[in-house]
Design a protein around this motif. Structure first.
Motif, PDB file in Angstrom:
ATOM      1  N   GLY A 105       0.778  -1.238   0.000  1.00 30.17           N
ATOM      2  CA  GLY A 105       0.000   0.000   0.000  1.00 30.17           C
ATOM      3  C   GLY A 105       0.803   1.279   0.000  1.00 30.17           C
ATOM      4  N   VAL A 106       2.127   1.170  -0.129  1.00 21.35           N
ATOM      5  CA  VAL A 106       2.942   2.395  -0.124  1.00 21.35           C
ATOM      6  C   VAL A 106       3.126   2.953  -1.541  1.00 21.35           C
ATOM      7  N   GLY A 107       2.627   2.218  -2.535  1.00 17.10           N
ATOM      8  CA  GLY A 107       2.704   2.701  -3.917  1.00 17.10           C
ATOM      9  C   GLY A 107       3.812   2.045  -4.729  1.00 17.10           C
ATOM     10  N   LYS A 108       4.242   0.857  -4.310  1.00 16.67           N
ATOM     11  CA  LYS A 108       5.343   0.181  -4.993  1.00 16.67           C
ATOM     12  C   LYS A 108       5.017  -0.116  -6.458  1.00 16.67           C
ATOM     13  N   SER A 109       3.805  -0.652  -6.704  1.00 15.31           N
ATOM     14  CA  SER A 109       3.446  -0.987  -8.092  1.00 15.31           C
ATOM     15  C   SER A 109       3.265   0.274  -8.926  1.00 15.31           C
ATOM     16  N   THR A 110       2.676   1.291  -8.315  1.00 17.36           N
ATOM     17  CA  THR A 110       2.497   2.570  -9.014  1.00 17.36           C
ATOM     18  C   THR A 110       3.862   3.130  -9.406  1.00 17.36           C
ATOM     19  N   ASN A 265       7.490   7.997  -1.424  1.00 16.48           N
ATOM     20  CA  ASN A 265       6.215   8.219  -2.108  1.00 16.48           C
ATOM     21  C   ASN A 265       5.231   8.900  -1.153  1.00 16.48           C
ATOM     22  N   MET A 266       4.292   9.616  -1.726  1.00 19.92           N
ATOM     23  CA  MET A 266       3.288  10.368  -0.952  1.00 19.92           C
ATOM     24  C   MET A 266       3.998  11.325   0.013  1.00 19.92           C
ATOM     25  N   PRO A 302       5.039  13.402  -4.919  1.00 24.22           N
ATOM     26  CA  PRO A 302       3.907  13.980  -4.172  1.00 24.22           C
ATOM     27  C   PRO A 302       2.661  13.090  -4.194  1.00 24.22           C
ATOM     28  N   ILE A 303       1.753  13.380  -3.288  1.00 23.37           N
ATOM     29  CA  ILE A 303       0.435  12.727  -3.313  1.00 23.37           C
ATOM     30  C   ILE A 303      -0.387  13.458  -4.367  1.00 23.37           C
ATOM     31  N   ASP A 304      -1.003  12.702  -5.245  1.00 24.71           N
ATOM     32  CA  ASP A 304      -1.811  13.347  -6.264  1.00 24.71           C
ATOM     33  C   ASP A 304      -3.046  12.484  -6.526  1.00 24.71           C
ATOM     34  N   LEU A 307      -3.262  10.850  -9.778  1.00 27.19           N
ATOM     35  CA  LEU A 307      -2.407   9.684 -10.004  1.00 27.19           C
ATOM     36  C   LEU A 307      -3.185   8.413  -9.692  1.00 27.19           C
ATOM     37  N   ALA A 308      -3.874   8.423  -8.552  1.00 23.77           N
ATOM     38  CA  ALA A 308      -4.649   7.244  -8.157  1.00 23.77           C
ATOM     39  C   ALA A 308      -5.742   6.972  -9.193  1.00 23.77           C
TER      40      ALA A 308
HETATM   41  P1  ADP Z   1       1.660  -1.233  -3.387  1.00 20.81           P
HETATM   42  O1  ADP Z   1       2.142  -1.780  -4.695  1.00 20.81           O
HETATM   43  O2  ADP Z   1       2.761  -0.721  -2.516  1.00 20.81           O
HETATM   44  O3  ADP Z   1       0.726  -2.115  -2.645  1.00 20.81           O
HETATM   45  P2  ADP Z   1       0.019   0.541  -5.017  1.00 20.81           P
HETATM   46  O4  ADP Z   1       0.978   0.987  -6.069  1.00 20.81           O
HETATM   47  O5  ADP Z   1      -0.981  -0.508  -5.374  1.00 20.81           O
HETATM   48  O6  ADP Z   1       0.806   0.095  -3.705  1.00 20.81           O
HETATM   49  O7  ADP Z   1      -0.693   1.858  -4.457  1.00 20.81           O
HETATM   50  C1  ADP Z   1      -1.655   1.789  -3.414  1.00 20.81           C
HETATM   51  C2  ADP Z   1      -2.732   2.859  -3.663  1.00 20.81           C
HETATM   52  O8  ADP Z   1      -2.165   4.154  -3.463  1.00 20.81           O
HETATM   53  C3  ADP Z   1      -3.277   2.852  -5.078  1.00 20.81           C
HETATM   54  O9  ADP Z   1      -4.644   3.152  -5.021  1.00 20.81           O
HETATM   55  C4  ADP Z   1      -2.513   3.971  -5.778  1.00 20.81           C
HETATM   56  O10 ADP Z   1      -3.230   4.543  -6.841  1.00 20.81           O
HETATM   57  C5  ADP Z   1      -2.339   4.954  -4.629  1.00 20.81           C
HETATM   58  N1  ADP Z   1      -1.118   5.801  -4.757  1.00 20.81           N
HETATM   59  C6  ADP Z   1       0.153   5.371  -4.864  1.00 20.81           C
HETATM   60  N2  ADP Z   1       1.007   6.424  -4.918  1.00 20.81           N
HETATM   61  C7  ADP Z   1       0.245   7.539  -4.857  1.00 20.81           C
HETATM   62  C8  ADP Z   1       0.515   8.961  -4.878  1.00 20.81           C
HETATM   63  N3  ADP Z   1       1.763   9.426  -4.958  1.00 20.81           N
HETATM   64  N4  ADP Z   1      -0.536   9.808  -4.816  1.00 20.81           N
HETATM   65  C9  ADP Z   1      -1.815   9.344  -4.708  1.00 20.81           C
HETATM   66  N5  ADP Z   1      -2.141   8.052  -4.691  1.00 20.81           N
HETATM   67  C10 ADP Z   1      -1.132   7.145  -4.754  1.00 20.81           C
END
Ligand code: ADP
Length: 344
Positions: A105-110, A265-266, A302-304, A307-308
């Motif tokens: 949930g930290v945005g690794k895949s993103t 991230n964020m 940044p948090i955006d 992006l989500a």
């Molecule tokens: P992980 O791979 O670490 O589990 P995800 O990439 O699936 O995390 O991201 C978790 C959630 O957070 C998703 O809904 C994604 O769109 C959102 N997210 C990730 N990075 C950001 C960001 N910088 N700003 C806003 N939302 C984000």
């Protein structure tokens, strides 16, 4: 006196192409006696290392004596009780970059998806492998959910291409997205190594590997079987995330995969009305963590909310809004990674 002070003092000393701090296996303070255990890179270097250690540390407060011990340096020995292994290079791939995190949930895949796209926009040929075997999200993020892969005449899996990137995910092989993956041990290992080696990747400058969160079987299997050029670790500035990211960094070090740095991230939110930055999860925590562990910060994203949304719609923000702050931040990270990997 903290471990960090000792590591800081040892970081500036270079011996046989290694920083002294990288050779440290253990540090103990017994009363006022500091004991440091090193892995020995080469026989005959004991005295030099011990002398330089003492000189570097004698000025630290509360230390009366510094004792130095050595253990043999055996990089390809069994790791964590596993059998001997050889690390194979993925044919055609110049740089294999693993993206890990301490927790989900930290945005690794993103980050993996946007990093891959940014590298591609810089003119490199790029692949993205979703090694998150238990929760593949790359198909959704890249807008290729429901697609299926096939094999070519040489029995190699043909990756799916989207936005100029070659993609592979367990999601392309499962009968439906609700199918749980329950592989463990040898089966998981076989599937993973097939995902790397039985694939027609062509020639790639970068293959970005989206690891599952944490420090489990997948990471270990990959570390034992595959030559990984470097790992990047994604974290948010929250204390809960930082507590776990330490474990991820320790794991990469344990399995001898170089950690290229940390991606925050964020990190902050830019108010669309005023343009002012708000550090919602706190400011400076990731910098503090990175400096304590001698790690580079590769960039802050940044948090955006867009992006989500873009991710949910299957168009990564680097593609949908390349001029946005967040896309520029990903591009910045990609450039730093190129800089580090091309210098090696
Ligand atoms: P992980 O791979 O670490 O589990 P995800 O990439 O699936 O995390 O991201 C978790 C959630 O957070 C998703 O809904 C994604 O769109 C959102 N997210 C990730 N990075 C950001 C960001 N910088 N700003 C806003 N939302 C984000």
């Amino acid at each position: 006196m903290a471990v960090k002070d000792v590591m800081d003092a040892l970081r500036d000393i270079h011996i046989d192409n290694s920083k002294l701090s990288d050779l440290v296996k253990d540090i103990k303070l017994i009363g006022r006696v500091l004991e440091i255990v090193y892995r020995l890179p080469k026989k005959g270097m004991e005295e030099d290392i011990a002398d330089r250690t003492r000189r570097a540390l004698e000025s630290l407060p509360d230390i009366e004596d510094v004792r130095v011990r050595f253990v043999e340096d055996v990089p390809s020995q069994p790791v964590m009780g596993q059998p001997m292994f050889t690390r194979r290079r993925v044919p055609g791939v110049k740089h294999l970059i693993a993206v890990g995190s301490g927790k989900g949930g930290v945005g690794k895949s993103t980050v993996s998806a946007n990093l891959a796209l940014s590298l591609s926009k810089l003119g490199y040929s790029v692949g993205l492998l979703d090694a998150d075997m238990y929760g593949p999200s790359i198909p959704t993020l890249m807008g290729v959910k429901g697609e299926r892969v096939h094999v070519d005449e040489n029995n190699k899996i043909v990756p799916i291409e989207k936005y100029g990137i070659k993609l592979l995910s367990i999601g392309f092989l499962l009968p439906s997205e609700d199918t749980p993956v329950i592989w463990r041990g040898p089966m998981l290992m076989k599937a993973l190594t097939q995902f790397l080696f039985d694939v027609n990747w062509g020639d790639l400058d970068y293959l970005v590997l989206d690891l599952p969160p944490g420090t489990g079987d997948v990471q270990l299997t990959l570390a034992q079987n595959v030559h990984i050029g470097g790992a990047v670790v994604v974290t948010t500035p929250q204390d809960v995330a930082l507590a776990d990211v330490k474990k991820a960094v320790a794991m990469f070090k344990e399995v001898q995969i170089p950690v290229l740095g940390v991606i925050e991230n964020m990190a902050y939110f830019i108010c669309p009305d005023s343009g002012k930055k708000y550090y919602i999860f706190g400011k400076g925590k990731v910098v503090e963590f990175a400096s304590a562990y001698g790690l580079k910060i590769l960039g802050s994203i940044p948090i955006d909310p867009e992006l989500a949304q873009a991710s949910d719609e299957g168009v990564p923000i680097t593609e949908s809004a390349p001029d946005s702050e967040v896309a520029k931040a990903f591009m910045g990270v990609a450039k730093v990674i190129v800089d580090i990997t091309q210098r090696r």
